[in-house]
Design a protein around this motif. Structure first.
Motif, PDB file in Angstrom:
ATOM      1  N   VAL A 114       0.858  -1.190   0.000  1.00 18.12           N
ATOM      2  CA  VAL A 114       0.000   0.000   0.000  1.00 18.12           C
ATOM      3  C   VAL A 114       0.891   1.236   0.000  1.00 18.12           C
ATOM      4  O   VAL A 114       1.712   1.425   0.905  1.00 18.12           O
ATOM      5  N   ASP A 118      -2.279   5.259  -2.461  1.00 16.90           N
ATOM      6  CA  ASP A 118      -3.311   4.259  -2.197  1.00 16.90           C
ATOM      7  C   ASP A 118      -4.088   4.613  -0.939  1.00 16.90           C
ATOM      8  O   ASP A 118      -5.333   4.567  -0.915  1.00 16.90           O
ATOM      9  N   PHE A 119      -3.377   4.954   0.120  1.00 12.29           N
ATOM     10  CA  PHE A 119      -4.053   5.309   1.365  1.00 12.29           C
ATOM     11  C   PHE A 119      -4.936   6.538   1.182  1.00 12.29           C
ATOM     12  O   PHE A 119      -6.057   6.604   1.705  1.00 12.29           O
ATOM     13  N   ILE A 122      -8.081   5.401  -0.603  1.00 17.79           N
ATOM     14  CA  ILE A 122      -8.967   4.613   0.260  1.00 17.79           C
ATOM     15  C   ILE A 122      -9.665   5.521   1.264  1.00 17.79           C
ATOM     16  O   ILE A 122     -10.875   5.386   1.519  1.00 17.79           O
ATOM     17  N   TRP A 133     -15.395  -0.306   0.397  1.00 15.70           N
ATOM     18  CA  TRP A 133     -14.375   0.179   1.310  1.00 15.70           C
ATOM     19  C   TRP A 133     -14.963   0.586   2.663  1.00 15.70           C
ATOM     20  O   TRP A 133     -14.382   0.308   3.705  1.00 15.70           O
ATOM     21  N   TYR A 137     -13.949  -1.052   6.198  1.00 19.14           N
ATOM     22  CA  TYR A 137     -13.329  -0.242   7.233  1.00 19.14           C
ATOM     23  C   TYR A 137     -14.086  -0.394   8.553  1.00 19.14           C
ATOM     24  O   TYR A 137     -13.474  -0.486   9.636  1.00 19.14           O
ATOM     25  N   LEU A 180      -3.225  -0.289  10.096  1.00 17.49           N
ATOM     26  CA  LEU A 180      -4.209   0.154   9.109  1.00 17.49           C
ATOM     27  C   LEU A 180      -5.198   1.134   9.721  1.00 17.49           C
ATOM     28  O   LEU A 180      -5.570   2.145   9.100  1.00 17.49           O
ATOM     29  N   LEU A 184      -5.699   4.960   8.268  1.00 23.10           N
ATOM     30  CA  LEU A 184      -6.977   5.353   7.667  1.00 23.10           C
ATOM     31  C   LEU A 184      -7.773   6.316   8.541  1.00 23.10           C
ATOM     32  O   LEU A 184      -8.670   6.998   8.044  1.00 23.10           O
ATOM     33  N   GLN A 236       5.607  -5.365   6.132  1.00 23.68           N
ATOM     34  CA  GLN A 236       4.449  -4.563   5.715  1.00 23.68           C
ATOM     35  C   GLN A 236       4.042  -3.581   6.810  1.00 23.68           C
ATOM     36  O   GLN A 236       3.733  -2.410   6.541  1.00 23.68           O
ATOM     37  N   TRP A 477      -7.305  -8.244   5.353  1.00 25.50           N
ATOM     38  CA  TRP A 477      -8.003  -7.074   4.827  1.00 25.50           C
ATOM     39  C   TRP A 477      -7.633  -6.792   3.362  1.00 25.50           C
ATOM     40  O   TRP A 477      -7.416  -5.648   2.970  1.00 25.50           O
ATOM     41  N   ILE A 481      -7.525  -2.971   1.155  1.00 26.58           N
ATOM     42  CA  ILE A 481      -6.293  -2.320   0.708  1.00 26.58           C
ATOM     43  C   ILE A 481      -6.070  -2.416  -0.811  1.00 26.58           C
ATOM     44  O   ILE A 481      -5.376  -1.575  -1.380  1.00 26.58           O
ATOM     45  N   HIS A 482      -6.643  -3.426  -1.458  1.00 21.18           N
ATOM     46  CA  HIS A 482      -6.340  -3.632  -2.880  1.00 21.18           C
ATOM     47  C   HIS A 482      -7.450  -3.193  -3.839  1.00 21.18           C
ATOM     48  O   HIS A 482      -7.164  -2.901  -5.005  1.00 21.18           O
TER      49      HIS A 482
END
Length: 792
Positions: A114, A118-119, A122, A133, A137, A180, A184, A236, A477, A481-482
């Motif tokens: 990620v 990307d973050f 999201i 999403w 979440y 995460l 987020l 990660q 998750w 994330i993807h």
């Protein structure tokens, strides 16, 4: 971005496509000789006549790609060599481009699964209430593994065969979920708690193993899997938290040092050894660990090792690659770009784990500017489509009948072989697809990011989405994330079209386009047209077609149909029927001390290529008062460039040889990815006769045929091998001395990273002289072989 289609790995700057995103070394078994090669075709546009096979259903196991081949009427002449034509520049579909980390050694952070963009994407999707999403979440925030009321339970040693591994697994799940939540939500309490877990393990963990010290249990070395997979997961978390100002830099460094001393050496050792005797997942686990830790710890050498191990890039050195490499992991390419995964004949748990680990490897490399996803014509996607379909049912609720080439089990090479059993119903009669949620990065890259159709993977995504964690070996998750918004760009033309001469007919395969309803296959006698439609293939069918045109040189293209379909077709491929001479190296000394040959490229142009004299090749008397290279029976040889065999299913090899004598399993010709997947001709092997062999898994799966006696000595003799479909024929002085109908492997399937005349990977060199080496696309007839044996 397109990478070289021959089996020569070369990293290039990766293209970011616009959509919604941010625009023990194995050696040859001395008891058996085996061989193999691979090839593929690519051109522009065409049309041809003559009916052919239907594309409906899943085709039988067969087929590879075809290189240009010589006309049957003239089995000996190539067009005059001309300067290699430069390929037309592809229309840029990219919006950004940067140098890959494999070249620069400089990493983008955060840049594992990620990235910062990307973050941001999201967070915006969650803020605006977009699905899935927002719901995922909410599930993250409600999950017991993401709460603040918890603490780490670190251990000095973690072992797979006792309960200690659960401490590691659970603490990783908690730290990942907490990281995460922080990234987020912006709530620093979750970052502090996640960092507490990493600090505790950094201060404590000293060893990862299979069994604890003093245990009498069997040590099966599965610690290699844990070091890679859990090392990757730890990295990660650290990669996310490195963006948190509240995590002291000395704490970050201590955590990096722990990964570099406990986990990285295990993964690095395993990949460096090229341990072919293991299953694909052992390599994939080591790759994912080496890549994640390499990026997180800014270790370019470790990162490059992971890239090279997947890409089967030997960087100019002879080395073996494990079963997780792109060219071994996909054991066999079936029609329709259907890639039989090395673990597929085992069970679905292992097969899908390969997809989970492989998807993570591809995505991390992509985020560092290296396109492993696209390597060898989207080879990983071919495996993903194959594994996904083995977990699906047809419209009648029945498992699909899958094409399958029998493959040797590397962990039990002398007792068992894998079969199709793994694809059938369970013993209670039920057929339930394996629910590992491994498909998100694969689906979202190829389909939502690039607009390439992946119908089987797409069907697995909603089935597996609810299983957000999967197992301790997967990243939790994955949907959150993807997942990317659905592809919204214009429909792209079909891509990756290949055309091979297979069993005397033209076998076509291509990648489909998101939004297409069907595909029109066209053929013509010129690359510029006109083209004639020869078939229409529905989008829900396997994307392959077999044509049976009349003799001649034909050009094919595929055009997508459906709302918004582009007016342009795929690239064009060229196929000569029944074949043509695609490479000739006279080896007569006419070009001096550097042997040269003429290669007919897939687009019909020719180029001159040079061979490299290795370890003391000298020149002696040839067949016709000319010169011939002499090999010393020790280590001398001629190394040829990669790519000579890469388009071959049906093929012929022809060479003149003069043997002074020979040792067992010496070679006239050897071509393959490495010592584990190759083809070759040995003057004496097997039961003692002249032998052709081809193999794709350490030689335990060798397909071979052998003459009644060894190669004659002290005179010039002509040796040839032809293969059409699965029928191989071995000739000596124009006379057939052996044949077999079980030759399922072809040059295209085993690769040709390394090609030698006069030697092979591990055995002594040929003791004698060689001349007039030729490769044909297509199987020459007995009459044509006899004519070659009488030629001057």
């Amino acid at each position: 971005m397109q990478l070289a289609e021959s089996f020569v790995y070369k990293l290039r700057p990766m293209t970011h496509y616009s959509n919604d995103d941010d625009k023990k070394a194995a050696v040859l078994d001395r008891r058996t000789f085996f061989i193999g090669t691979a090839s593929a075709l690519a051109l522009g546009t065409t049309a041809c006549g003559g009916g052919g096979g239907s594309s409906a259903g899943v085709p039988q196991a067969a087929g590879v790609a075809v290189l240009p081949q010589p006309a049957a009427s003239d089995a000996g002449q190539l067009p005059a060599a001309a300067p290699a034509a430069q390929p037309a520049a592809a229309a840029p579909a990219a919006v950004t481009e940067r140098q890959p980390a494999s070249v620069t050694g400089v990493f983008r952070h955060p840049g594992l699964l990620v990235t910062e963009p990307d973050f941001a994407r999201i967070r915006e999707l969650i803020k605006t209430g977009q699905q899935p999403w927002t719901d995922w979440y909410k599930k993250l925030c409600a999950d017991k593994f993401s709460i603040l009321e918890t603490r780490p339970y670190p251990l000095a040693g973690v072992y797979r065969q006792d309960g200690s591994k659960n401490n590691l697994y659970v603490d990783i799940w908690r730290a990942w979920s907490l990281a995460l939540r922080w990234k987020l939500s912006g709530d620093d309490r979750f970052a502090d708690k996640a960092a507490e877990f990493l600090d505790a393990w950094a201060d404590t963990l000293k060893e990862i193993g299979t069994v604890p010290p003093g245990s009498t249990a069997h040590d099966d070395h599965t610690f290699i899997l844990m070091a890679g997979m859990q090392g990757h997961q730890f990295a990660q978390i650290g990669e996310i938290l490195r963006t948190y100002p509240g995590w002291p830099r000395d704490k970050l460094k201590r955590f990096q040092d722990m990964l570099m001393t406990v986990c990285a050496p295990i993964s690095s050792w395993f990949l460096s050894e090229g341990r072919m005797g293991s299953h694909a997942n052992w390599d994939m686990a080591s790759m994912v660990g080496a890549m994640a830790i390499g990026i997180f710890c800014d270790n370019a050498e470790l990162y490059r090792l992971a890239c090279d191990s997947y890409a089967a890039n030997n960087r100019g050195k002879l080395r073996n690659f494990g079963n997780g490499s792109a060219l071994h992991g996909v054991y066999y390419m079936h029609p329709g770009h259907f890639g039989q995964w090395e673990e597929s004949g085992r069970d679905q748990g292992h097969a899908t784990l390969g997809m989970s680990l492989g998807g993570d490897v591809m995505e991390m490399a992509w985020n560092q500017g290296d396109d492993l996803y696209g390597l060898y014509n989207n080879r990983f996607l071919s495996a993903a489509e194959y594994v996904a379909r083995t977990n699906l049912q047809d419209e009648n609720g029945k498992p699909y009948v899958m094409p399958y080439v029998l493959e040797q089990n590397p962990t039990a090479p002398h007792t068992s072989q894998w079969t199709e059993v793994a694809f059938g119903p369970t013993p209670d009669g039920k057929y339930i697809g394996f629910g590992r949620n491994c498909w998100e990065p694969i689906f979202n890259h190829y389909v939502n990011r690039l607009g390439i159709a992946a119908p089987n993977v797409a069907r697995m995504v909603p089935y597996c989405e609810a299983k957000y964690g999967g197992s301790s070996d997967d990243i939790w998750w994955p949907t959150l994330i993807h997942r990317r918004v659905p592809y919204a760009g214009s429909m792209k033309p079909p891509s990756g079209l290949t055309g091979y001469l297979n069993d005397g007919r033209v076998l076509l395969s291509w990648w489909g386009s998101v939004g297409a309803t069907s595909y029109v296959v066209q053929c013509g006698s010129s690359a510029s047209g006109p083209f004639t439609t020869v078939a229409t293939v529905a989008a829900d069918q396997l994307l392959t077609y077999t044509d049976a045109p009349s003799s001649g040189t034909w050009f094919y293209q595929v055009i997508a149909q459906g709302p918004g379909a582009p007016g342009t077709g795929s690239d064009i491929v060229r196929v000569a029927v029944p074949g043509e001479l695609c490479f000739r190296m006279p080896l007569d000394g006419a070009s001096g001390l550097v042997p040269t040959g003429t290669l007919l490229r897939p687009d019909g142009t020719t180029t001159v290529v040079e061979g490299k004299l290795v370890d003391g090749v000298t020149w002696g008397e040839g067949r016709n008062k000319d010169k011939a290279p002499m090999f010393d029976g020790k280590s001398s040889g001629i190394q040829l460039p990669a790519g000579l065999f890469s388009n071959l299913d049906d093929f012929t090899v022809s060479i003149w040889a003069y043997a002074n004598g020979y040792r067992w399993d010496t070679c006239i010709l050897f071509a393959g990815t490495d010592a584990n997947s190759a083809l070759g001709i040995a003057p004496q092997a097997g039961r003692g006769g002249l032998r052709f062999g081809i193999f794709g898994a350490t030689g335990n799966d060798a397909r071979a045929l052998e003459g009644p006696s060894a190669l004659p000595t002290r005179r010039w003799v002509h040796v040839a091998y032809t293969q059409e479909g699965t029928t191989g024929r071995l000739y000596l002085d124009g006379v057939e001395v052996a044949n077999a109908d079980y030759m399922t492997l072809t040059p295209r399937q085993v690769g040709d990273q390394v090609t030698f005349l006069g030697r092979n990977w591990a055995h002594p060199a040929f003791n004698g002289r060689l001349q007039d080496f030729r490769i044909y696309v297509g199987a020459l007839s007995a009459v044509e072989i006899a004519a070659l044996a009488k030629s001057d």
